[in-house]
Scaffold this active site. Sequence first.
Site, PDB file in Angstrom:
ATOM      1  N   CYS A   2       0.943  -1.285   0.219  1.00 13.36           N
ATOM      2  CA  CYS A   2      -0.209  -0.039  -0.351  1.00 13.36           C
ATOM      3  C   CYS A   2       1.293   1.283  -0.019  1.00 13.36           C
ATOM      4  O   CYS A   2       2.347   1.299   0.405  1.00 13.36           O
ATOM      5  CB  CYS A   2      -0.827   0.251   1.463  1.00 13.36           C
ATOM      6  SG  CYS A   2      -1.791  -1.860   1.153  1.00 13.36           S
ATOM      7  N   ASP A 111      -3.523  -9.092   8.626  1.00 10.69           N
ATOM      8  CA  ASP A 111      -1.993  -9.086   9.092  1.00 10.69           C
ATOM      9  C   ASP A 111      -2.062  -7.480  10.513  1.00 10.69           C
ATOM     10  O   ASP A 111      -1.573  -7.388  11.536  1.00 10.69           O
ATOM     11  CB  ASP A 111      -1.218  -9.262   8.623  1.00 10.69           C
ATOM     12  CG  ASP A 111      -0.746  -8.647   7.962  1.00 10.69           C
ATOM     13  OD1 ASP A 111      -0.864  -7.327   6.854  1.00 10.69           O
ATOM     14  OD2 ASP A 111       0.256  -8.438   6.453  1.00 10.69           O
ATOM     15  N   ILE A 309      12.099 -10.598 -18.599  1.00  7.98           N
ATOM     16  CA  ILE A 309      12.094 -10.460 -19.671  1.00  7.98           C
ATOM     17  C   ILE A 309      13.696 -10.619 -20.514  1.00  7.98           C
ATOM     18  O   ILE A 309      14.232 -10.467 -19.848  1.00  7.98           O
ATOM     19  CB  ILE A 309      11.711  -8.739 -19.770  1.00  7.98           C
ATOM     20  CG1 ILE A 309      12.557  -8.594 -18.741  1.00  7.98           C
ATOM     21  CG2 ILE A 309      10.365  -8.597 -19.182  1.00  7.98           C
ATOM     22  CD1 ILE A 309      12.899  -6.759 -18.552  1.00  7.98           C
ATOM     23  N   SER A 381      11.358 -12.116  -5.135  1.00  4.63           N
ATOM     24  CA  SER A 381      11.516 -12.190  -6.104  1.00  4.63           C
ATOM     25  C   SER A 381      13.607 -13.441  -5.151  1.00  4.63           C
ATOM     26  O   SER A 381      13.195 -13.086  -4.490  1.00  4.63           O
ATOM     27  CB  SER A 381      12.887 -10.837  -5.799  1.00  4.63           C
ATOM     28  OG  SER A 381      13.337 -10.441  -4.860  1.00  4.63           O
ATOM     29  N   GLY A 382      14.244 -12.809  -5.930  1.00  3.31           N
ATOM     30  CA  GLY A 382      15.594 -12.964  -5.506  1.00  3.31           C
ATOM     31  C   GLY A 382      16.763 -12.129  -4.734  1.00  3.31           C
ATOM     32  O   GLY A 382      18.729 -12.757  -4.077  1.00  3.31           O
TER      33      GLY A 382
END
Length: 647
Positions: A2, A111, A309, A381-382
């Site tokens: 948010c 949460d 991509i 993600s890594g």
Amino acid sequence: MCGITGGVWSDPAKAIDRAQLTRMTDALAHRGPDGRGEFLQEYHTREAYAHVPGVALGHRRLSIIDLAGGAQPMSTSDGELQLVFNGEIYNYQQLRHRLEGRGHKLQTSSDTETILLLYRDEGLEAFQHLNGMFAIALWDNRERRLVLVRDRLGKKPLVFRYEKERLLFASELKSLLTIANLPREVDPSSIDEFLTYQYVPQPRTILKGYSKLPPGYLAVWKEGRLSTQQYWNPDFTAEKSLAGAGSSPSTISEAAATAEIRELLSSAVQLRMQSDVPLGAFLSGGIDSSLIVALMQQHSTSPVKTFTIGFPMKDFDEREPAALVAKHLGTEHHLLEVTPQAAELLPSLAEHYDEPFADSSAIPTWYVSQLTKQHVTVALSGDGGDELFAGYARYRAVKLAGTIDRLGPIKSMLASKLWQLLPSSGRQKSRVRQWKRFTESLALPAARRYLDWISIFGETRRAALYHDDFLAQLARDPAEHLLAAWNRSKGRDDVTAATLADLLTYLPGDLMTKVDIASMAHGLEVRAPFLDVRVVEFAASLPLRLKLRGRVTKYLLRQAFGSLLPAAIWKRKKMGFGVPLDSWFRKELKSLTHDLLTGTSTQIHAWIRPEAIELLLREHDNRTFDHSARIWALVSLELWCRRWLAS
């Protein structure tokens, strides 16, 4: 995920009215396209001599958990606590059970409510229990205080402006700049730091009077005064002590470390797969993102959605290794070939990165976020794997330099100016040029040497850029930011100090900023399992031998998870997530760049000598040197000035 904004004031003349709160909130609409909410309490006198501050809280919502019941601002049933929150708390289910055991009856499955009730029970100590990414603003009407909190690694942004009898805050600077008559005075030292690091380091921003709440900190405003405290302060000087068979009691065995990282990282991935909306993952074909996808697939009953991509330039195209991983793991793979339209994208980057930001990998991050959002709302993600497990090539250079430091006369020979006489190509990454830069810095102490390697403009180059009157205004040494982080690892080896310094500086200032802004511009939430606090604290405590062994990086990850990925991925040379800037500035972007940086309306000429810029451009055009990263930094600074100083 948010956007949050608002303020608190004890002077009615500094009140935020409803119209202003709406403008502040709507400036963050891209961060929360699914809903909005506001809370406004006017400044008033409840009883004789008891003034109640005015409070404004604004929220834009990207719905991820409890789509129906998680609206914000959220309050306790008595209305005494009000909260807006950006992020995700991954261990909220465990915390929920704890709260229910204490007798609380939760009204939602979100949460957010967990944070409220945990704070009611434990006050400021509550935030130490949160495992997640978060920026929180909580109004406590009983204590008449506003509490701001930022997660440990700086995954979620939080900026503020503290002035007499008022505190303003927001997820992004642009929200605060909607307030009429707030000053927009550039901090000269922040420009100097930006041209050093390619971002403006916390706790400062590019503008005087505006600050970033540092990662792992909370701030409390009460009775017109602001205080800050660090709630997460791990001891980076200590190595893990967990002996195995045949190990000394002061070291951790490889077998024990392997077992523990398997459990911790698998758990971190599983926690981050909680979602009430579609979920997927970025997949570059590198070790870190591939490993996260492999662990996701272990916890999933259906093929994981993966996103890559590709560029029509081989040196920047990761489609082939990503496709190899996707096929090996059986994911539902999506790829898109992108021909970057840099000229068209530049205004959008300047709009969303409302501070100067010169990491050019923001471009591919923008495109992969755009692609991913077409299919899912959450992506893993890594990020963080390189800093935690010594994945960057520069860490091998730190190790080599440390070896040379112990060689005495040989170090003096390598550091001599004779090496600078060697001819080399104009390509910045040519081996001879890399060796020259390496040997140039050998005479420096380890931390200063590392800063010299990672700087966009080194100290000498920056001094040559500036007008004399601007140089005289610089009040801070940019090195202080890195040195303070480096010294947190006092007593440990230089490679460990470099990795943990990056974790505390480069990761929040650059990588997390890049991903947060690019993803939220498209209404996408990105989660990073490597940055689970349990994984971070464990990895930070490991001895170097379990991360960098010889020239092998990420040694422990290879030992723990080697069977999960194709051998070709583990052997593959690391490729940065980049774009061909050097070519663009000689071809597609040449005319635009010269117009931006050498025209009569160029704003950065107030600080930077035009002839110094012209020299950079000429050397780059003539292939004397690859100045692409430096030119990109100047272009980013100029575009920021035109967008944010003129408004």
